[in-house]
Design a protein around this motif. Structure first.
Motif, mmCIF file in Angstrom:
data_model
loop_
_atom_site.group_PDB
_atom_site.id
_atom_site.type_symbol
_atom_site.label_atom_id
_atom_site.label_comp_id
_atom_site.label_asym_id
_atom_site.label_seq_id
_atom_site.Cartn_x
_atom_site.Cartn_y
_atom_site.Cartn_z
ATOM 1 N N PHE A 1 0.826 -1.200 0.000
ATOM 2 C CA PHE A 1 0.000 0.000 0.000
ATOM 3 C C PHE A 1 0.864 1.256 0.000
ATOM 4 C CE2 PHE A 1 -2.881 3.203 1.842
ATOM 5 C CZ PHE A 1 -3.950 3.050 0.979
ATOM 6 N N HIS A 2 2.004 1.211 0.688
ATOM 7 C CA HIS A 2 2.898 2.379 0.683
ATOM 8 C C HIS A 2 3.497 2.598 -0.698
ATOM 9 C CE1 HIS A 2 2.821 3.698 4.830
ATOM 10 N NE2 HIS A 2 2.849 2.439 5.217
ATOM 11 N N VAL A 3 3.759 1.515 -1.427
ATOM 12 C CA VAL A 3 4.230 1.666 -2.806
ATOM 13 C C VAL A 3 3.148 2.334 -3.654
ATOM 14 C CG1 VAL A 3 4.978 0.455 -4.890
ATOM 15 C CG2 VAL A 3 5.773 -0.316 -2.665
ATOM 16 N N LEU A 4 1.900 1.930 -3.444
ATOM 17 C CA LEU A 4 0.804 2.495 -4.228
ATOM 18 C C LEU A 4 0.594 3.975 -3.906
ATOM 19 C CD1 LEU A 4 -1.831 -0.409 -4.122
ATOM 20 C CD2 LEU A 4 0.108 -0.065 -5.655
ATOM 21 N N VAL A 5 0.682 4.331 -2.627
ATOM 22 C CA VAL A 5 0.568 5.746 -2.241
ATOM 23 C C VAL A 5 1.665 6.563 -2.914
ATOM 24 C CG1 VAL A 5 0.766 7.382 -0.321
ATOM 25 C CG2 VAL A 5 -0.583 5.296 -0.047
ATOM 26 N N TRP A 6 2.857 6.028 -2.899
ATOM 27 C CA TRP A 6 3.978 6.728 -3.534
ATOM 28 C C TRP A 6 3.737 6.884 -5.029
ATOM 29 C CZ3 TRP A 6 7.932 3.997 -6.488
ATOM 30 C CH2 TRP A 6 8.938 4.840 -6.944
ATOM 31 N N SER A 7 3.194 5.854 -5.687
ATOM 32 C CA SER A 7 2.926 5.943 -7.123
ATOM 33 C C SER A 7 1.859 6.999 -7.408
ATOM 34 C CB SER A 7 2.483 4.586 -7.679
ATOM 35 O OG SER A 7 1.221 4.204 -7.169
ATOM 36 N N TYR A 8 0.881 7.136 -6.516
ATOM 37 C CA TYR A 8 -0.129 8.193 -6.664
ATOM 38 C C TYR A 8 0.524 9.569 -6.531
ATOM 39 C CZ TYR A 8 -3.659 11.546 -5.224
ATOM 40 O OH TYR A 8 -4.419 12.680 -5.115
ATOM 41 N N ASN A 9 1.396 9.716 -5.534
ATOM 42 C CA ASN A 9 2.067 11.008 -5.333
ATOM 43 C C ASN A 9 2.927 11.396 -6.533
ATOM 44 O OD1 ASN A 9 0.954 11.382 -2.790
ATOM 45 N ND2 ASN A 9 2.641 10.352 -1.751
ATOM 46 N N ASP A 10 3.389 10.395 -7.294
ATOM 47 C CA ASP A 10 4.244 10.660 -8.448
ATOM 48 C C ASP A 10 3.460 11.108 -9.676
ATOM 49 O OD1 ASP A 10 7.120 10.296 -9.536
ATOM 50 O OD2 ASP A 10 5.909 9.216 -11.013
ATOM 51 N N LEU A 11 2.136 11.002 -9.638
ATOM 52 C CA LEU A 11 1.329 11.390 -10.798
ATOM 53 C C LEU A 11 1.438 12.892 -11.067
ATOM 54 C CD1 LEU A 11 -2.036 9.473 -10.214
ATOM 55 C CD2 LEU A 11 -0.351 9.002 -11.998
ATOM 56 N N PRO A 12 1.404 13.296 -12.351
ATOM 57 C CA PRO A 12 1.269 14.721 -12.665
ATOM 58 C C PRO A 12 -0.034 15.249 -12.066
ATOM 59 C CG PRO A 12 1.869 13.465 -14.626
ATOM 60 C CD PRO A 12 1.526 12.466 -13.568
ATOM 61 N N PRO A 13 -0.101 16.527 -11.720
ATOM 62 C CA PRO A 13 -1.275 17.054 -11.011
ATOM 63 C C PRO A 13 -2.583 16.872 -11.763
ATOM 64 C CG PRO A 13 0.183 18.825 -11.772
ATOM 65 C CD PRO A 13 0.940 17.551 -11.908
ATOM 66 N N GLN A 14 -2.551 16.918 -13.118
ATOM 67 C CA GLN A 14 -3.787 16.750 -13.876
ATOM 68 C C GLN A 14 -4.408 15.365 -13.673
ATOM 69 O OE1 GLN A 14 -0.902 17.932 -15.034
ATOM 70 N NE2 GLN A 14 -1.140 19.097 -16.921
ATOM 71 N N LEU A 15 -3.553 14.360 -13.467
ATOM 72 C CA LEU A 15 -4.041 12.985 -13.413
ATOM 73 C C LEU A 15 -4.559 12.592 -12.037
ATOM 74 C CD1 LEU A 15 -1.388 11.096 -15.581
ATOM 75 C CD2 LEU A 15 -3.472 12.282 -16.294
ATOM 76 N N LYS A 16 -4.139 13.296 -10.999
ATOM 77 C CA LYS A 16 -4.544 12.914 -9.649
ATOM 78 C C LYS A 16 -6.065 12.966 -9.456
ATOM 79 C CE LYS A 16 -0.224 13.881 -7.241
ATOM 80 N NZ LYS A 16 0.472 14.698 -6.225
ATOM 81 N N PRO A 17 -6.740 14.089 -9.767
ATOM 82 C CA PRO A 17 -8.194 14.103 -9.571
ATOM 83 C C PRO A 17 -8.918 13.114 -10.484
ATOM 84 C CG PRO A 17 -7.480 16.107 -10.702
ATOM 85 C CD PRO A 17 -6.240 15.409 -10.219
ATOM 86 N N CYS A 18 -8.375 12.848 -11.663
ATOM 87 C CA CYS A 18 -9.003 11.866 -12.559
ATOM 88 C C CYS A 18 -8.930 10.472 -11.958
ATOM 89 C CB CYS A 18 -8.330 11.890 -13.927
ATOM 90 S SG CYS A 18 -8.588 13.433 -14.829
ATOM 91 N N PHE A 19 -7.795 10.152 -11.341
ATOM 92 C CA PHE A 19 -7.664 8.860 -10.666
ATOM 93 C C PHE A 19 -8.590 8.785 -9.458
ATOM 94 C CE2 PHE A 19 -5.612 6.375 -7.269
ATOM 95 C CZ PHE A 19 -5.638 5.121 -7.864
ATOM 96 N N LEU A 20 -8.651 9.841 -8.675
ATOM 97 C CA LEU A 20 -9.528 9.850 -7.502
ATOM 98 C C LEU A 20 -10.993 9.713 -7.901
ATOM 99 C CD1 LEU A 20 -7.939 12.622 -5.231
ATOM 100 C CD2 LEU A 20 -7.457 10.168 -5.310
ATOM 101 N N TYR A 21 -11.362 10.274 -9.043
ATOM 102 C CA TYR A 21 -12.750 10.204 -9.513
ATOM 103 C C TYR A 21 -13.169 8.756 -9.751
ATOM 104 C CZ TYR A 21 -16.955 11.891 -11.886
ATOM 105 O OH TYR A 21 -18.256 12.162 -12.230
ATOM 106 N N LEU A 22 -12.228 7.899 -10.157
ATOM 107 C CA LEU A 22 -12.549 6.501 -10.437
ATOM 108 C C LEU A 22 -12.987 5.760 -9.187
ATOM 109 C CD1 LEU A 22 -9.600 5.676 -12.846
ATOM 110 C CD2 LEU A 22 -12.002 5.943 -13.470
ATOM 111 N N GLY A 23 -12.541 6.226 -8.019
ATOM 112 C CA GLY A 23 -12.934 5.580 -6.781
ATOM 113 C C GLY A 23 -14.408 5.718 -6.462
ATOM 114 N N LYS A 24 -15.108 6.622 -7.144
ATOM 115 C CA LYS A 24 -16.538 6.816 -6.912
ATOM 116 C C LYS A 24 -17.372 5.684 -7.488
ATOM 117 C CE LYS A 24 -18.036 11.015 -7.623
ATOM 118 N NZ LYS A 24 -18.280 12.330 -8.261
ATOM 119 N N PHE A 25 -16.771 4.892 -8.376
ATOM 120 C CA PHE A 25 -17.507 3.795 -8.997
ATOM 121 C C PHE A 25 -17.387 2.535 -8.152
ATOM 122 C CE2 PHE A 25 -16.561 6.797 -12.322
ATOM 123 C CZ PHE A 25 -17.744 6.840 -13.065
ATOM 124 N N GLY A 26 -18.293 1.596 -8.375
ATOM 125 C CA GLY A 26 -18.376 0.400 -7.549
ATOM 126 C C GLY A 26 -17.196 -0.544 -7.732
#
Length: 494
Positions: free
Chosen positions: A379-404
């Motif tokens: 999970f810490h590797v995954l958090v780090w990979s999220y932090n490495d995303l360009p700023p435009q991609l972060k909210p797009c990735f977070l938006y996917l969590g709204k789906f089932g």
């Protein structure tokens, strides 16, 4: 994430300055000043996000994020009320002045906390908060990343097509999250020998939240798609009756992916194969007890964590020494290795690999105090990979969590939702590109970084047109937790 929010607000306000010059008449200069100050403030947010564990910095970042949203709201409200009375126009002007004053105070707090500015000219994609640097083209065939399971595919396919008297009625793939169980099952399910040997194929994901009726409907629709509308009207008894009948009548392979509990099986077992059936069943589970409970005579395959030598063969080995050291820290988990590879392919220089090396070791060390739980380290590797995303991609990735969980998201709809929410930046448009194409480029960058899973229009003949996307369950957990942490969204269980 604050950097992503400010980037979106800056792009939105810039668009409004261009698109609504008449409505903004009288306050255009003040709004432009807000945009300029937000751009300057944004250069400090990369360092601030890296220090988010510090209480004062975390509060500061939250205040910057809130102020950016306030600025967007005030300007959009001003446009809506542009034709209102002069009093309302003065009221909105006062609000903009108030935002400028708050920006000055926030700038003082940034200086007091010794937060450093990040250059916009950095070569690293993760440090470039401006125009998105694309690493994936529309026509590039996505490389297939499949770690060390080729022998297992052949072995399990052989068991499934075996028609001898002592053949296995059930094939189970069991192990912890991140080992690649579903990936292995998909390889088997799509194998040419399987397609040639079975008259019917059905795949359904069970997961933690399942409904018996929906599971049985999905299986039957896969096996007799021409009766889809009729199947949706059947009650449980008729679903069970027809599913048993079709398994007796023709040779079928049914895959139950990610079944967590024996209770889930007990609820549905009446619909599956009997001893005289010609059909086979394959399941994946984190719990080997589930496989034993389903059928003690079945074959259970448990993928092992990869050793360092196996890991090194699957990581891009341009910088071999660094690569070997990094994959040693991935706890032998294929998902962690794939995520790491997705980051490394965006880093062309030795300096960037060294930075990834330092950051990845630091992220993994945070999990060491939590015992030897590999899931926590992953999970810490995954958090780090999220932090490495360009700023435009972060909210797009977070938006996917709204789906089932396990939901296949049609990308055309998803792109429209991203655009409607203002997550797709017009500043990322290339000449003659549409906003839908920009949204597609965002998706392809997430795929390139192994953050999302996708299905293509034609899996056998073309891998250039994405049909739908989904998140690995661990990536969905990451999306939900990060979205909650930055007040992007929250999940309410009803």
């Amino acid at each position: 994430m604050a950097e992503a929010v400010v980037s979106i607000v800056v792009a939105r306000l810039t668009d409004l300055l261009i698109e609504e010059p008449v409505a903004l008449h009288g306050l255009k200069d003040e709004i432009q000043q807000v945009v300029t100050k937000l751009k300057l403030m944004k250069t400090f947010l990369r360092d601030a996000d890296l220090r988010i564990t510090e209480y004062k910095v975390r509060i500061l970042v939250a205040d910057i994020r809130a102020l950016a949203y306030d600025a967007e709201h005030v300007v959009e409200s001003f446009i809506v009320k542009a034709s209102s009375s002069a009093w309302n126009r003065r009221k909105q002007a006062i609000k903009i002045k108030d935002i400028q004053s708050k920006m000055a105070l926030l700038s003082d707090r940034i200086r007091d906390n010794n937060i450093k500015s990040t250059s916009e000219s950095s070569n690293s994609s993760s440090e470039a908060p401006g125009k998105l640097k694309r690493f994936h083209s529309f026509t590039t065939v996505e490389p297939e990343i499949f770690v060390e399971f080729h022998g297992a595919v052949d072995q399990l396919v052989g068991h499934l097509v075996d028609e001898s008297d002592d053949c296995y009625p059930l094939i189970s793939i069991c192990g912890m999250g991140g080992l690649g169980k579903t990936t292995l099952a998909q390889k088997i399910y799509n194998h040419p020998t399987i397609k040639a040997s079975f008259a019917g194929l059905a795949w359904v994901s069970i997961s933690q939240k399942w409904q018996k009726k929906l599971v049985l409907q999905r299986i039957l629709i896969c096996l007799i798609h021409e009766k889809k509308e009729e199947i949706l009207t059947w009650d449980d008894d008729k679903l069970v009756e027809n599913l048993l009948e079709i398994q007796q009548r023709k040779k079928c392979l049914i895959v139950l992916d990610d079944i967590w509990t024996t209770g889930a099986w007990d609820s549905m077992k009446s619909a599956f194969t009997t001893e005289t059936s010609v059909s086979k069943l394959m399941l994946t589970s984190r719990n080997v007890e589930v496989a034993v409970h389903v059928n003690r005579e079945g074959f259970i395959y448990q993928p092992e964590c990869l050793n360092a030598e196996q890991n090194s063969r699957d990581i891009f080995t341009v910088m071999e020494r660094l690569g070997r050291e990094m994959v040693k820290k991935c706890a032998g988990l294929p998902l962690a290795i794939v995520i790491l590879g997705g980051i490394l392919v965006t880093k062309p220089s030795v300096m960037e690999w060294e930075k990834v090396y330092a950051d990845s070791l630091g992220s993994l060390e945070k999990g060491k105090g939590l015992g030897e739980d590999q899931q926590r380290e992953l999970f810490h590797v995954l958090v780090w990979s999220y932090n490495d995303l360009p700023p435009q991609l972060k909210p797009c990735f977070l938006y996917l969590g709204k789906f089932g969980e396990d939901e296949q998201i049609e990308v055309e709809t998803l792109y429209q939702l991203w655009i409607a929410e203002g997550l797709v930046l017009s500043t990322d448009k290339r000449e003659e590109e549409t906003m839908m194409q920009v949204a597609e480029s965002y998706m392809r960058e997430l795929v390139h970084r192994s953050m999302v899973q996708v299905r293509y229009e034609d899996m056998e003949n073309s891998r250039t047109k994405i049909k739908s996307s989904s998140l690995h369950d661990l990536m969905r957990d990451l999306s939900i937790s990060q979205a909650k942490a930055v007040d992007f969204s929250d999940v309410i269980d009803l």
